[in-house]
Design a protein around this motif. Sequence first.
Motif, PDB file in Angstrom:
ATOM      1  N   PRO A  67       0.803  -1.325   0.083  1.00  0.00           N
ATOM      2  CA  PRO A  67      -0.110   0.057   0.036  1.00  0.00           C
ATOM      3  C   PRO A  67       0.885   1.341   0.116  1.00  0.00           C
ATOM      4  O   PRO A  67       2.041   1.331   0.686  1.00  0.00           O
ATOM      5  CB  PRO A  67      -0.727  -0.173   1.297  1.00  0.00           C
ATOM      6  CG  PRO A  67      -0.004  -0.810   2.152  1.00  0.00           C
ATOM      7  CD  PRO A  67       0.824  -1.895   1.242  1.00  0.00           C
ATOM      8  N   ASN A  68       0.304   2.182  -0.884  1.00  0.00           N
ATOM      9  CA  ASN A  68       1.029   3.659  -0.817  1.00  0.00           C
ATOM     10  C   ASN A  68       0.581   4.623   0.343  1.00  0.00           C
ATOM     11  O   ASN A  68      -0.536   4.893   0.020  1.00  0.00           O
ATOM     12  CB  ASN A  68       0.761   4.241  -2.497  1.00  0.00           C
ATOM     13  CG  ASN A  68       1.713   5.357  -2.488  1.00  0.00           C
ATOM     14  OD1 ASN A  68       2.492   5.664  -1.462  1.00  0.00           O
ATOM     15  ND2 ASN A  68       1.401   6.123  -3.547  1.00  0.00           N
ATOM     16  N   CYS A  69       0.956   4.902   1.210  1.00  0.00           N
ATOM     17  CA  CYS A  69       0.566   5.613   2.425  1.00  0.00           C
ATOM     18  C   CYS A  69       1.067   6.766   2.528  1.00  0.00           C
ATOM     19  O   CYS A  69       2.408   6.845   2.218  1.00  0.00           O
ATOM     20  CB  CYS A  69       0.723   4.815   3.734  1.00  0.00           C
ATOM     21  SG  CYS A  69      -0.545   3.379   3.755  1.00  0.00           S
ATOM     22  N   TYR A  70       0.282   7.912   2.899  1.00  0.00           N
ATOM     23  CA  TYR A  70       0.881   9.376   2.803  1.00  0.00           C
ATOM     24  C   TYR A  70      -0.050  10.136   3.777  1.00  0.00           C
ATOM     25  O   TYR A  70      -0.916   9.533   4.159  1.00  0.00           O
ATOM     26  CB  TYR A  70       0.975   9.883   1.533  1.00  0.00           C
ATOM     27  CG  TYR A  70      -0.386  10.235   0.724  1.00  0.00           C
ATOM     28  CD1 TYR A  70      -0.948  11.349   0.858  1.00  0.00           C
ATOM     29  CD2 TYR A  70      -0.673   9.023   0.059  1.00  0.00           C
ATOM     30  CE1 TYR A  70      -2.428  11.536   0.121  1.00  0.00           C
ATOM     31  CE2 TYR A  70      -2.214   9.105  -0.732  1.00  0.00           C
ATOM     32  CZ  TYR A  70      -2.805  10.425  -0.751  1.00  0.00           C
ATOM     33  OH  TYR A  70      -4.058  10.538  -1.225  1.00  0.00           O
ATOM     34  N   THR A  71       0.493  11.210   4.170  1.00  0.00           N
ATOM     35  CA  THR A  71      -0.310  12.127   4.924  1.00  0.00           C
ATOM     36  C   THR A  71      -1.137  13.072   4.157  1.00  0.00           C
ATOM     37  O   THR A  71      -0.818  13.888   3.323  1.00  0.00           O
ATOM     38  CB  THR A  71       0.844  13.038   6.134  1.00  0.00           C
ATOM     39  OG1 THR A  71       1.372  11.777   6.746  1.00  0.00           O
ATOM     40  CG2 THR A  71      -0.158  13.720   7.026  1.00  0.00           C
ATOM     41  N   ALA A  72      -2.487  13.152   4.559  1.00  0.00           N
ATOM     42  CA  ALA A  72      -3.637  13.827   3.902  1.00  0.00           C
ATOM     43  C   ALA A  72      -4.107  14.914   5.043  1.00  0.00           C
ATOM     44  O   ALA A  72      -3.960  14.585   6.373  1.00  0.00           O
ATOM     45  CB  ALA A  72      -4.452  13.062   3.166  1.00  0.00           C
ATOM     46  N   TYR A  73      -4.710  15.984   4.665  1.00  0.00           N
ATOM     47  CA  TYR A  73      -5.320  16.902   5.614  1.00  0.00           C
ATOM     48  C   TYR A  73      -6.902  17.078   5.203  1.00  0.00           C
ATOM     49  O   TYR A  73      -7.291  17.016   4.132  1.00  0.00           O
ATOM     50  CB  TYR A  73      -4.710  18.124   5.483  1.00  0.00           C
ATOM     51  CG  TYR A  73      -3.211  18.225   5.678  1.00  0.00           C
ATOM     52  CD1 TYR A  73      -3.026  18.450   7.236  1.00  0.00           C
ATOM     53  CD2 TYR A  73      -2.155  17.891   5.128  1.00  0.00           C
ATOM     54  CE1 TYR A  73      -1.674  18.459   7.561  1.00  0.00           C
ATOM     55  CE2 TYR A  73      -0.944  17.946   5.421  1.00  0.00           C
ATOM     56  CZ  TYR A  73      -0.700  18.147   6.657  1.00  0.00           C
ATOM     57  OH  TYR A  73       0.760  18.295   7.142  1.00  0.00           O
ATOM     58  N   LYS A  74      -7.938  17.011   6.284  1.00  0.00           N
ATOM     59  CA  LYS A  74      -9.052  17.211   5.979  1.00  0.00           C
ATOM     60  C   LYS A  74      -9.627  18.428   6.901  1.00  0.00           C
ATOM     61  O   LYS A  74      -9.097  18.650   7.873  1.00  0.00           O
ATOM     62  CB  LYS A  74      -9.877  16.009   6.436  1.00  0.00           C
ATOM     63  CG  LYS A  74      -9.964  15.564   7.882  1.00  0.00           C
ATOM     64  CD  LYS A  74     -10.879  14.243   7.887  1.00  0.00           C
ATOM     65  CE  LYS A  74     -10.565  13.732   9.098  1.00  0.00           C
ATOM     66  NZ  LYS A  74     -11.565  12.349   9.552  1.00  0.00           N
ATOM     67  N   CYS A  89      -4.238   5.644   2.762  1.00  0.00           N
ATOM     68  CA  CYS A  89      -3.545   4.737   2.059  1.00  0.00           C
ATOM     69  C   CYS A  89      -4.190   4.405   0.793  1.00  0.00           C
ATOM     70  O   CYS A  89      -5.642   4.225   0.799  1.00  0.00           O
ATOM     71  CB  CYS A  89      -3.336   3.469   2.949  1.00  0.00           C
ATOM     72  SG  CYS A  89      -2.290   3.760   4.209  1.00  0.00           S
ATOM     73  N   GLU A  90      -3.422   4.141  -0.280  1.00  0.00           N
ATOM     74  CA  GLU A  90      -4.111   3.637  -1.446  1.00  0.00           C
ATOM     75  C   GLU A  90      -3.512   2.250  -2.063  1.00  0.00           C
ATOM     76  O   GLU A  90      -2.662   1.987  -1.543  1.00  0.00           O
ATOM     77  CB  GLU A  90      -3.689   4.506  -2.593  1.00  0.00           C
ATOM     78  CG  GLU A  90      -4.527   6.003  -2.259  1.00  0.00           C
ATOM     79  CD  GLU A  90      -3.995   7.178  -3.396  1.00  0.00           C
ATOM     80  OE1 GLU A  90      -3.304   6.933  -4.011  1.00  0.00           O
ATOM     81  OE2 GLU A  90      -4.780   8.356  -3.496  1.00  0.00           O
ATOM     82  N   GLU A  91      -3.930   1.720  -2.753  1.00  0.00           N
ATOM     83  CA  GLU A  91      -3.640   0.284  -3.390  1.00  0.00           C
ATOM     84  C   GLU A  91      -2.190   0.459  -4.276  1.00  0.00           C
ATOM     85  O   GLU A  91      -2.406   1.343  -4.866  1.00  0.00           O
ATOM     86  CB  GLU A  91      -4.737  -0.309  -3.978  1.00  0.00           C
ATOM     87  CG  GLU A  91      -4.342  -2.009  -4.250  1.00  0.00           C
ATOM     88  CD  GLU A  91      -5.383  -2.500  -5.157  1.00  0.00           C
ATOM     89  OE1 GLU A  91      -5.242  -3.855  -5.241  1.00  0.00           O
ATOM     90  OE2 GLU A  91      -6.262  -1.858  -5.536  1.00  0.00           O
ATOM     91  N   GLY A  92      -1.425  -0.226  -3.798  1.00  0.00           N
ATOM     92  CA  GLY A  92       0.081  -0.170  -4.567  1.00  0.00           C
ATOM     93  C   GLY A  92       0.476  -1.593  -4.745  1.00  0.00           C
ATOM     94  O   GLY A  92       0.315  -2.511  -4.013  1.00  0.00           O
ATOM     95  N   PHE A  93       1.432  -1.556  -5.499  1.00  0.00           N
ATOM     96  CA  PHE A  93       2.504  -2.865  -5.692  1.00  0.00           C
ATOM     97  C   PHE A  93       3.812  -2.540  -5.548  1.00  0.00           C
ATOM     98  O   PHE A  93       4.415  -1.541  -5.953  1.00  0.00           O
ATOM     99  CB  PHE A  93       1.847  -3.654  -6.978  1.00  0.00           C
ATOM    100  CG  PHE A  93       0.348  -3.983  -7.122  1.00  0.00           C
ATOM    101  CD1 PHE A  93      -0.136  -5.294  -6.589  1.00  0.00           C
ATOM    102  CD2 PHE A  93      -0.463  -3.101  -7.590  1.00  0.00           C
ATOM    103  CE1 PHE A  93      -1.297  -5.444  -6.422  1.00  0.00           C
ATOM    104  CE2 PHE A  93      -1.840  -3.656  -7.619  1.00  0.00           C
ATOM    105  CZ  PHE A  93      -2.268  -4.500  -6.932  1.00  0.00           C
TER     106      PHE A  93
END
Length: 339
Positions: free
Chosen positions: A242-249, A302-306
């Motif tokens: 998984p491709n994880c990163y820090t987002a803001y809401k 997190c988004e799906e990744g390979f």
Amino acid sequence: MGSLAPTFCRITSHQNTNSIMTSRTLLVIFIFKNVVCEPLLDPVAVAEAGTVIAEASADYVVDLLCGCGCRFVDVKTCLADTKKLCKDIVKSKCVTKDKVECKDEYKEECKTVYNDVCHVEKKKACKTEYKEICKPVYKAPTYKTPAYNGQKCEKVPEEKCAYLDEKVCKKVPEKKCSRVKVPKCLTIPEETCRDIPAKDCKEVPTLKPYKKSVKECQRCETYEDLVIDITYEKNCQRHKKPNCYTAYKEVCTPESKEECTTTYEEKCTVTYAHGKKCEKIPHKHCKYVQVPRCEKSPYQKCEEGFEDKCKETPKKVGEKVTKHRCSWPKRSFFDDTRC
């Protein structure tokens, strides 16, 4: 870089060769007019031709096929010579010198000495002494001086003698003899000989080693070689990552806030002096209202990744090729062992 195997070029027309040689350099200039390339029929013949070129170059030019060359080797050789051969001998050397030998002898030796001989004698010694003698004196008075009654003194010499002891000495000769030691010497010649080691040398024939430079050249030869090359085979496997990163809401919360408005009321008054006079009186009105308060809040998204994981495995691949190499011939000259 191309291979020399497919074709062989030969000269079919005019060839002009100019050679310039220095102490360690040979420059060869070739002028070709017609060059004909034919298929290479015999690689061994080409190798032998390279060897001939290497031998002719004499340590200056190498053949172009193998890169072979020549060298000079120092070889020991023996030449007739002479050497000094010595043996140890003993020579006697004598020296004569005078040797003085002395011995002591005794003889009587006399000499005259003078001794002082003294005795005491009586000797008269006189001296003069002075004795004062006084007589009474009287002078009658006169008109000018009174009477004087006194003494008149005078010194009278008187000789006094006495006998004194006096030491009287005189020199009396006396002969004294004694035995003294006197050396008696003789001169005796003495010969001293010494054995001195020495060398007796003479010239004898011999063989002396010298260095001689001999030229030897490499030969170009062909051989089969197995060239091993390593290739890598790549195998990959895909894995989920998984491709994880820090987002803001944006997050909002209500809060109370005071809001105020101002209104104006007109109030008028009437007087005889000025008539009607009006003025506006402000009135403030406030109330609390709900207002949203917003701010950005971080969260992990997190988004799906390979991900591909690969491994390269080495693999040997062999191929036979024809190669050329330079080799030194079997040596036909050796060091002279006689010297």
